[in-house]
Design a protein around this motif. Structure first.
Motif: not given
Length: 349
Positions: A17, A39, A41, A63, A80
């Motif tokens: 991402r 994003k 994670s 994210a 996050s």
């Protein structure tokens, strides 16, 4: 348009991402390192010079908006959308602690002495966690007037700098009193705020403008209008004679610090560039994009003419092993010798 010639960067794949934040460690006895927030994670750690993948920090469920390393590159932190900030062992990749919040955490920063972690986000509260007592309640600083977008430490951890998502200006908090003592006025919301390596300047990007402030007296030093909407800017750390800025047009623009003249431009990303940062020695800079890649650009002549170099994928390695260049060269020499032997045998057969 010869200034827009394309310089081949090192291309670091791995994120699935957009890459939204990058942070370089200072130079350590084992080299320097680059941590990225995405994003997807999963923050990732890389060799800052080569871009080689070292490890992925796994544990967030949303994210990751911000990431940082302490000055020794022994610990990492991340902020996050899963309402937490996490502390990681940068040597093993293990999660050391999770600091729970009540809303999205957008920013985090280690104090210079490495004992404190500062966080901020949608709650409009700055929190200072004591990493020597991670289970203790954090100290909360006077509320920010808006959702916190960026945070940084100044003046040997005596001052905190923060910008907001929904309003212009950079605010400065006195850590001793916990109050806002100064606001640096900007045209729009500041999306990037960086304290220079020598502690002299604060560099801010607010969409249309890149501005440099005196980090000790807070006076305006330079302000330049940008040729496009920019999201991030970074000052060259060694000589301070140039800076980079990037944003919507997918180019990384290089400017003369003293005049504001554009002196270079590099393109390689396939989406808006969300963050740019100079390496601690100034010999290269990294960019993170909506396209999910990180690109590392050399500021001087390149010895390596490869178009793309991507990091390896494998289990999390020990950072010190990964950074041991001598051992790597010896290993590569052995592999080359083995390949040569195999090739000679095949030809003989």
């Amino acid at each position: 348009m010869d200034k827009k010639k394309v310089v081949a960067p090192l291309v670091c794949h791995g994120h699935s991402r957009p890459v939204v934040d990058l942070f370089y460690s200072p130079i350590t006895p084992d080299g320097f390192f680059l941590v990225s927030a995405s994003k997807d994670s999963t923050p990732m750690l890389r060799n800052g010079e080569t871009g080689d993948w070292i490890g992925t920090f796994q544990g967030h469920k949303g994210a990751v908006w911000s990431c940082c390393l302490d000055k020794h590159a022994l610990r990492a932190a991340s902020a996050s959308a899963d309402f937490s900030a996490k502390l990681w062992d940068a040597l093993t990749g293990d999660e050391l602690h999770s600091f729970e919040h009540k809303h999205i955490v957008r920013a985090c920063a280690f104090s210079e002495d490495t004992h404190l972690l500062l966080t901020g986000g949608m709650e409009k509260i700055l929190r200072i966690f004591d990493l020597n007592r991670p289970d203790a309640p954090p100290r909360e600083i006077e509320k920010s007037p808006g959702s916190v977008r960026t945070v940084a430490w100044l003046h040997s951890d005596q001052t905190i700098l923060g910008s907001c998502t929904d309003m212009g200006g950079v605010r400065l908090w006195d850590v001793r009193t916990g109050t806002i003592v100064r606001t640096l006025e900007t045209k729009s919301s500041v999306t990037s705020a960086e304290v220079s390596q020598d502690g002299r300047y604060i560099t801010t990007a607010d969409g249309s403008t890149v501005t440099f402030w005196d980090a000790n007296h807070f006076g305006l030093v330079k302000s330049y209008d940008m040729p496009c909407i920019v999201e991030s800017a970074s000052l060259e750390p060694k000589y301070g004679n140039k800076f980079i800025a990037s944003g919507e047009d997918m180019w990384i623009h290089v400017f003369d610090f003293h005049t504001g003249a554009e002196i270079g431009c590099n393109k390689g990303h396939h989406g808006p560039v969300h963050c740019v940062r100079f390496s601690p020695g100034g010999e290269s800079y990294a960019s993170g994009s909506e396209d999910g890649t990180i690109r590392i650009w050399q500021t001087g002549p390149q010895n390596n003419t490869n178009q793309e170099t991507s990091g390896s994928n494998g289990p999390i390695q020990n950072v010190k092993d990964a950074a041991d260049e001598v051992a790597r060269q010896i290993e590569n020499a052995h592999i080359a010798e083995e390949d040569k032997t195999v090739s000679e045998k095949a030809q003989a057969g």
